[in-house]
Design an enzyme around this catalytic site. Structure first.
Site, PDB file in Angstrom:
ATOM      1  N   CYS A 135       0.834  -1.203   0.000  1.00 61.68           N
ATOM      2  CA  CYS A 135       0.000   0.000   0.000  1.00 61.68           C
ATOM      3  C   CYS A 135       0.870   1.255   0.000  1.00 61.68           C
ATOM      4  O   CYS A 135       1.477   1.603   1.016  1.00 61.68           O
ATOM      5  CB  CYS A 135      -0.925  -0.011   1.217  1.00 61.68           C
ATOM      6  SG  CYS A 135      -1.888   1.504   1.370  1.00 61.68           S
ATOM      7  N   CYS A 190      -0.381   4.164   2.291  1.00 57.46           N
ATOM      8  CA  CYS A 190      -0.169   3.911   3.723  1.00 57.46           C
ATOM      9  C   CYS A 190       1.302   4.090   4.099  1.00 57.46           C
ATOM     10  O   CYS A 190       1.612   4.633   5.153  1.00 57.46           O
ATOM     11  CB  CYS A 190      -0.568   2.481   4.103  1.00 57.46           C
ATOM     12  SG  CYS A 190      -2.045   1.875   3.319  1.00 57.46           S
ATOM     13  N   ASP A 191       2.218   3.613   3.267  1.00 57.06           N
ATOM     14  CA  ASP A 191       3.625   3.499   3.697  1.00 57.06           C
ATOM     15  C   ASP A 191       4.614   4.383   2.945  1.00 57.06           C
ATOM     16  O   ASP A 191       5.774   4.477   3.344  1.00 57.06           O
ATOM     17  CB  ASP A 191       4.081   2.031   3.553  1.00 57.06           C
ATOM     18  CG  ASP A 191       3.239   1.103   4.412  1.00 57.06           C
ATOM     19  OD1 ASP A 191       2.800   1.540   5.482  1.00 57.06           O
ATOM     20  OD2 ASP A 191       3.009  -0.048   4.002  1.00 57.06           O
TER      21      ASP A 191
END
Ligand code: NAP
Length: 310
Positions: A119, A122-123
């Site tokens: 993701c 997200c990261d």
């Protein structure tokens, strides 16, 4: 959420059972530029709009992880959840999407969350100024490689063939991005890390020349497709060779009264727009299914007290 909106409009008592925040893959997508009427909208923002729109027409959203959906002998459905609550409904629309496919190589599980990610939104921010790699050749890999250059200084896009599967407009953006380097005809065979347990190196191999080499990278983002989340349905449902559910033109599966919409079903492409279209069809078909049931047995549309169209 479109299915929920249309069920609500059809005056059906409707509940959406969702394990996390509403939005599914929208929440893993930074920007949406291909939803008509919205030239540029953040994924989470569109998800929120979908949810509030469905709620406006009466759909109820409950945070529940569904573990099993089964058809009962009387033709209705039961959904078991992790919380222990069992929901009953005369019909179910399954919109469970898919889960990212793993590479299945040494180091992938060991370094998950420590440099291995599925993701970008997200990261991505953990890799400011770094050199990282993206694996895949479809829309997701190409789009996310481009997105990750907001943070990373250099992004290697590693693809197993010499041609991308991604749409041409995404490819154009990719090739124009000076921070991205394509690595063609190459597979990642192992992910290595340092003493702190963080990713430092990728062992890759050129599938044409068989030449093996190392790529120094602090992160590897894997976008090699999805596996549909069909496992929660008890018993057999017809599916294609990849496991995606087969539906007819009304989104009904081989199980009468069980409808499927979005990424969980077999189709040519998986876009927000197609998911919304599927949801519309499934909801209208579910309403007709319930009407036919009512006409057949002569009882109110939703038979059970406390019952839902899930
Ligand atoms: P995808 O289209 O199935 O592409 C998967 C890619 O990963 C392919 O290029 C495939 O290579 C490669 N791959 C598969 N297994 C691999 C392995 N074991 N090792 C290395 N590479 C591997 O999946 P996706 O990109 O996740 O997209 C899924 C669906 O969502 C698609 O329908 C896509 O159009 C849609 N989507 C759309 C957008 C958008 O329009 N903005 C964004 C994201 C996703 P080969 O090409 O050699 O098979």
């Amino acid at each position: 959420m479109t299915a929920a909106m249309y069920c609500g409009r059809g005056m059906l008592r409707t509940v959406v059972l969702e394990r996390g925040l509403s939005g599914g893959e929208l929440l893993n997508t930074e920007v949406i530029e291909d939803y008509p009427g919205f030239e540029h909208i953040l994924g989470w923002e569109l998800a929120q709009k979908f949810e509030s729109h469905a709620k406006k027409f009466g759909a109820e959203f409950l945070q529940e992880t569904v573990t099993c959906v089964r058809k009962l002998d009387d033709g209705s459905f039961e959904a078991d959840t992790e919380s222990g609550t069992v929901y009953r409904a005369p019909t179910v629309i399954l919109t469970a999407g898919g889960t990212p496919i793993k590479l299945g190589i040494p180091g992938e599980l060991k370094y998950a969350g420590k440099g291995v990610s599925y993701c970008a939104v997200c990261d991505g921010a953990f890799f400011k100024g770094d050199t990282i790699a993206v694996v895949g050749g479809g829309d997701a890999a190409v789009e996310e490689a481009d997105f990750l250059t907001r943070y990373a200084e250099r992004v290697y896009l590693i693809h197993r063939r010499d041609e991308l599967r991604a749409s041409k407009i995404l490819q154009k953006r990719l090739f124009e991005n000076p921070k991205i380097t394509m690595i063609w005809d190459t597979v990642v065979e192992e992910i290595e890390g340092d003493a702190q347990g963080l990713v430092t190196n990728l062992k890759v191999r050129d599938v044409k020349t068989q030449e093996a080499r190392d790529i120094a990278a602090t992160g590897i983002f894997v976008f090699i497709g999805f596996r549909p989340n069909t496992g929660i349905v008890e018993g057999h449902v017809d599916h294609d060779e990849m496991g995606y559910m087969l539906t007819d033109f009304s989104m009904e599966t081989s199980v009468k009264g069980l409808f499927a919409a979005g990424d969980v079903r077999a189709q040519l492409t998986r876009q927000v727009t197609t998911a919304a279209g599927d949801g519309t069809t499934a909801a209208i078909a579910a309403e007709k299914y319930l009407k036919a049931l009512k006409d057949k047995v002569g009882v109110p549309m939703i038979v059970r007290t406390g019952g839902y169209a899930v």
